[in-house]
Enzyme design. Structure first.
Site, short mmCIF file in Angstrom:
data_model
loop_
_atom_site.label_atom_id
_atom_site.label_comp_id
_atom_site.label_asym_id
_atom_site.label_seq_id
_atom_site.Cartn_x
_atom_site.Cartn_y
_atom_site.Cartn_z
CB VAL A 1 -0.89 -0.01 1.27
CG1 VAL A 1 -1.78 1.22 1.31
CG2 VAL A 1 -1.72 -1.27 1.33
CB CYS A 2 1.15 4.16 -2.25
SG CYS A 2 1.95 5.77 -2.27
CB VAL A 3 3.75 5.31 2.84
CG1 VAL A 3 4.83 5.97 1.99
CG2 VAL A 3 3.65 6.01 4.19
#
Lengths: 119, 121, 98
Positions: free
Chosen positions: A77-79
Site C-alpha cells: 500500500v503506497c504510504v
C-alpha cells in the site's frame, strides 16, 4: 511469467479491484507468478481492516489477503496515498504492508508485465 | 544485466478535478530517482495539466504545476504532447508552462510501442 | 501492444482516443467497455472500422454480467480471465487507458 499489478481504485465503488483479483487468480491458475500488487490512489482503501461488507457479498479485503498468503504475493500500500486517506498501520488489514512508491517502480523493473486496473 | 527500462507515463486527466495528475507526478519523480528511462505523455484532458497561469488559491488546493518545471532537475526531459489534444482544446504550445515535444497521433502511437512499461493515470 | 479499455464509449472518450492513436496491435474491452462491442451500439461502426487493422477482444464475464452476452459484434473475440492473462503475455507491453 512474473506479473506486477497496480490497483488505483477503492473496493466496491469501482470494479477495478475485482477485475485485478480475477486476473491474478487466473494468472496463478496458469502457473504464473503474481509477485506484487501495489495499491495506489483510492486503491489504498482495499487495505482497510475496518471493511465490513454485507454477509452475502464478497469480502474484497480478506479475499486479497487470502490469495496473497496462499501464493506469496506481496501486497503493498503506497504510504503517501494511504496517509492522505487515513489508512495507517493501526487500521491496516492483515497481509498488507505500507511502503513507498519505489515499490511500484521496482515492480515495473522486476516484473515481466505490469498491469494496471483503475478508473 | 541492465536494469534500465523505458517507462512511459500517460497523463490523460485534467488537474484538480481529481487527484490523479498530482499522484502521477509523484510516481514520475520516484521513477527518475531509480535512474530509469522516463517519458511523460500528455494527451486528451491531460494537456490541461501543463496550462500556464494556474491560480488555485480560490479552491484551496495546492498548485502543483511548478513541479513540471522542476522535472529537468530530476533528468526527466522527455515530455510529449499530442497535437490534436492541444488543438481541440484551443491551446497552442505557447500556452504550456514547460517546453515539450509535440507529436502527431501516429508518432505518439509509435512512441508507445517502443516502451517497456506504460503507466496511465 | 495490448490496449486495455474499461469505459463505455457512450460517455467516455478512452476507446475513441485509443483507436485514433493505435495503428496496430490488440485491444481488450473489459468492465463497462464491453458495451462497445455489442450490436446496435452507436459505436459499432467505428469499432468495425478499427477491426480492419486492430484485433479486438472482449472479456466474456463482463459481457455476461451486463446481460449482453448474446449481442457480441461478429469478429470480436470473447475471452475469459485466462485469455486476458494470455493476451498480456503474447503482447510485450500493455496499456490501460484510464
Amino acid at each position: 511469467m512474473k506479473f506486477g499489478i497496480v490497483i488505483n481504485e477503492g473496493p466496491y465503488q469501482h470494479q477495478a479491484s475485482d477485475s485485478a483479483y480475477l486476473f491474478a487468480k487466473a494468472a496463478i491458475a496458469k502457473g504464473h507468478e503474481v509477485w506484487r500488487v501495489f495499491f495506489y490512489h483510492d486503491g489504498v482503501n482495499n487495505a482497510s481492516k475496518l471493511t465490513e461488507p454485507p454477509q452475502d457479498d464478497r469480502h474484497i479485503v480478506n479475499r486479497w489477503a487470502k490469495l496473497a498468503e496462499e501464493n506469496k504475493i506481496d501486497l503493498v500500500v503506497c504510504v503517501a496515498a494511504a496517509l492522505r486517506r487515513g489508512i495507517k498501520e493501526e487500521n491496516l488489514a492483515q497481509g498488507f504492508r505500507i511502503s513507498g512508491l519505489g515499490q511500484l517502480v521496482e515492480s515495473g523493473i522486476k516484473c515481466d508485465r505490469l498491469i494496471t486496473f483503475g478508473d | 544485466m541492465s536494469d534500465v527500462k523505458k517507462f512511459m507515463f500517460v497523463n490523460r486527466k485534467a488537474p484538480y478535478g481529481t487527484i490523479y495528475a498530482l499522484e502521477s507526478l509523484e510516481v514520475v519523480l520516484i521513477t527518475a530517482a531509480f535512474d530509469q528511462d522516463v517519458s511523460l505523455v500528455f494527451m486528451d484532458d491531460g494537456v490541461y495539466q501543463l496550462k500556464k497561469g494556474q491560480q488555485t488559491k480560490g479552491i484551496e488546493i495546492k498548485n502543483f504545476s511548478p513541479t513540471y518545471r522542476a522535472l529537468e532537475d530530476y533528468d526527466v526531459e522527455k515530455l510529449y504532447v499530442e497535437q490534436e489534444s492541444l488543438t481541440s482544446r484551443g491551446l497552442t504550445e505557447d500556452d504550456l508552462l514547460v517546453g515539450v515535444t509535440v507529436l502527431s497521433r501516429a508518432e505518439m502511437g509509435a512512441l508507445m510501442d517502443q516502451q517497456d512499461v506504460v503507466l496511465s493515470f | 501492444m495490448l490496449h486495455i479499455i474499461n469505459k463505455s464509449p457512450s460517455n467516455n472518450s478512452a476507446l475513441e482516443n485509443c483507436l485514433s492513436i493505435a495503428a496496430s496491435g490488440e485491444i481488450l474491452l473489459i468492465e463497462d467497455a464491453v458495451y462497445a462491442a455489442t450490436k446496435g451500439n452507436a459505436f459499432e461502426a467505428k469499432l468495425r472500422d478499427a477491426m480492419g487493422h486492430l484485433k479486438v477482444y472482449v472479456l466474456q464475464p463482463d459481457l455476461d454480467a451486463r446481460g449482453m452476452g448474446d449481442r457480441l459484434v461478429e469478429g470480436v473475440t470473447a475471452v475469459d480471465y485466462g485469455g486476458f492473462v494470455d493476451l498480456t503475455i503474447s503482447n510485450n507491453t500493455c496499456q490501460s487507458w484510464l
